[in-house]
Motif scaffolding. Sequence first.
Motif, PDB file in Angstrom:
ATOM      1  N   PHE A  98       0.852  -1.187   0.000  1.00  0.00           N
ATOM      2  CA  PHE A  98       0.000   0.000   0.000  1.00  0.00           C
ATOM      3  C   PHE A  98       0.886   1.234   0.000  1.00  0.00           C
ATOM      4  N   GLU A 102       1.681   9.899   2.330  1.00  0.00           N
ATOM      5  CA  GLU A 102       1.444  10.863   3.417  1.00  0.00           C
ATOM      6  C   GLU A 102       1.969  10.343   4.744  1.00  0.00           C
ATOM      7  N   ILE A 103       1.862   9.034   4.945  1.00  0.00           N
ATOM      8  CA  ILE A 103       2.353   8.461   6.191  1.00  0.00           C
ATOM      9  C   ILE A 103       3.854   8.666   6.316  1.00  0.00           C
ATOM     10  N   ARG A 106       4.630  12.010   7.680  1.00  0.00           N
ATOM     11  CA  ARG A 106       4.444  12.136   9.126  1.00  0.00           C
ATOM     12  C   ARG A 106       5.572  11.465   9.896  1.00  0.00           C
ATOM     13  N   LEU A 107       5.984  10.320   9.381  1.00  0.00           N
ATOM     14  CA  LEU A 107       7.084   9.618  10.047  1.00  0.00           C
ATOM     15  C   LEU A 107       8.355  10.460  10.018  1.00  0.00           C
ATOM     16  N   VAL A 110       8.189  12.935  12.776  1.00  0.00           N
ATOM     17  CA  VAL A 110       8.450  12.328  14.081  1.00  0.00           C
ATOM     18  C   VAL A 110       9.942  12.101  14.276  1.00  0.00           C
ATOM     19  N   PHE A 121      12.223   3.596   6.202  1.00  0.00           N
ATOM     20  CA  PHE A 121      11.023   3.267   6.964  1.00  0.00           C
ATOM     21  C   PHE A 121      10.678   1.817   6.761  1.00  0.00           C
ATOM     22  N   VAL A 123       6.991  -0.143   7.331  1.00  0.00           N
ATOM     23  CA  VAL A 123       5.626  -0.090   7.846  1.00  0.00           C
ATOM     24  C   VAL A 123       4.889  -1.342   7.418  1.00  0.00           C
TER      25      VAL A 123
END
Lengths: 159, 159
Positions: A98, A102-103, A106-107, A110, A121, A123
């Motif tokens: 997927f 946008e995720i 955000r990561l 953070v 990353f 996920v």
Amino acid sequence: MREFLKTKGYKMTPQRELVFRSFFELGEHVSVDELFDRVKRIDKAVGYSTVWRNLKLICEVGLAREVTVGDGVTRYDRVTRKPHGHFYCLNCKSLQEFDLNEIAGRLSKVATAEKFATESFKVEIEGVCQSCRDKENKKAKRTLSTSPKISRTKPSRQK
Amino acid sequence: MREFLKTKGYKMTPQRELVFRSFFELGEHVSVDELFDRVKRIDKAVGYSTVWRNLKLICEVGLAREVTVGDGVTRYDRVTRKPHGHFYCLNCKSLQEFDLNEIAGRLSKVATAEKFATESFKVEIEGVCQSCRDKENKKAKRTLSTSPKISRTKPSRQK
DNA sequence: TCACTAAATGAAAATCAATTTCAATAGCAA
DNA sequence: TTGCTATTGAAATTGATTTTCATTTAGTGA
């Protein structure tokens, strides 16, 4: 590719060329064994360690990245592909992807907030995919009373 | 806890009680070896397999969850804790946590959109932590010219 | 309380993916 | 071509995880 590797201090060989090419032909969630199988089909003299080492090399030079889902087999993804997460089906062990656009943003925030220099990353969403749930529903009557026990099986290396 | 396990069809034993208690005392990113060490301190007759099996059982009954970062050692997190992601420092191998509240919400949406029944999330950011970067910067002069090679080391089991 | 049965235990062995060793081979720069 | 070094392939090793098996024990029902 020969030139690219030379700048990094590596030589080109027929085996290496074949491993690289095969990897990029497969492209998604490739395990060493899958890649080894594919390479063998073209040249069965190529050894497992050569495939393994060159897959590591592909990561080393920044063209791929390890993906470790919970089944004990490391897989590799091309980094040229845009960031994505994985659905891992606990039932059929399949991977779906997927989008992470946008995720990922955000990561990043953070990470920055925590003064962490992000390299990559990972996920993952573990669960059960639609087709497995459909199958489960059909045979639900049969398995009402059996209590789940610890699973002690693991997928075995493909020969 | 005895009653809780009974409803799931498991018996309580002194060893099991010790393993469970020790796990919840440790609580964060516990590996089998760490847990084994802690259990041994109290009762050194308890075997490694017992610790391993009971850690699996803790997951089985839904009280913990596996965390697999890229160093080849499976770790376990309590599920009662609120959802969090992990920073994994590629340099010092440490794990830091970060809150996942809003990100989890977004992931849920993605999963639902794809008809995927979510069981758990796994969000990891790999990179270099602040303290490692500080150290790197200090000794930067020394390591300017060495080109990075493939790392073939792995942390070894703690005896 | 006693005996029974299935579950749990501990030590050792097996498994499995990942990694390394080592002798032989082959790129590539001079 | 020559020489140096990286690469290769087979086999061995490593290290974590999982299973086997003989024995013990918890929990159930008489």
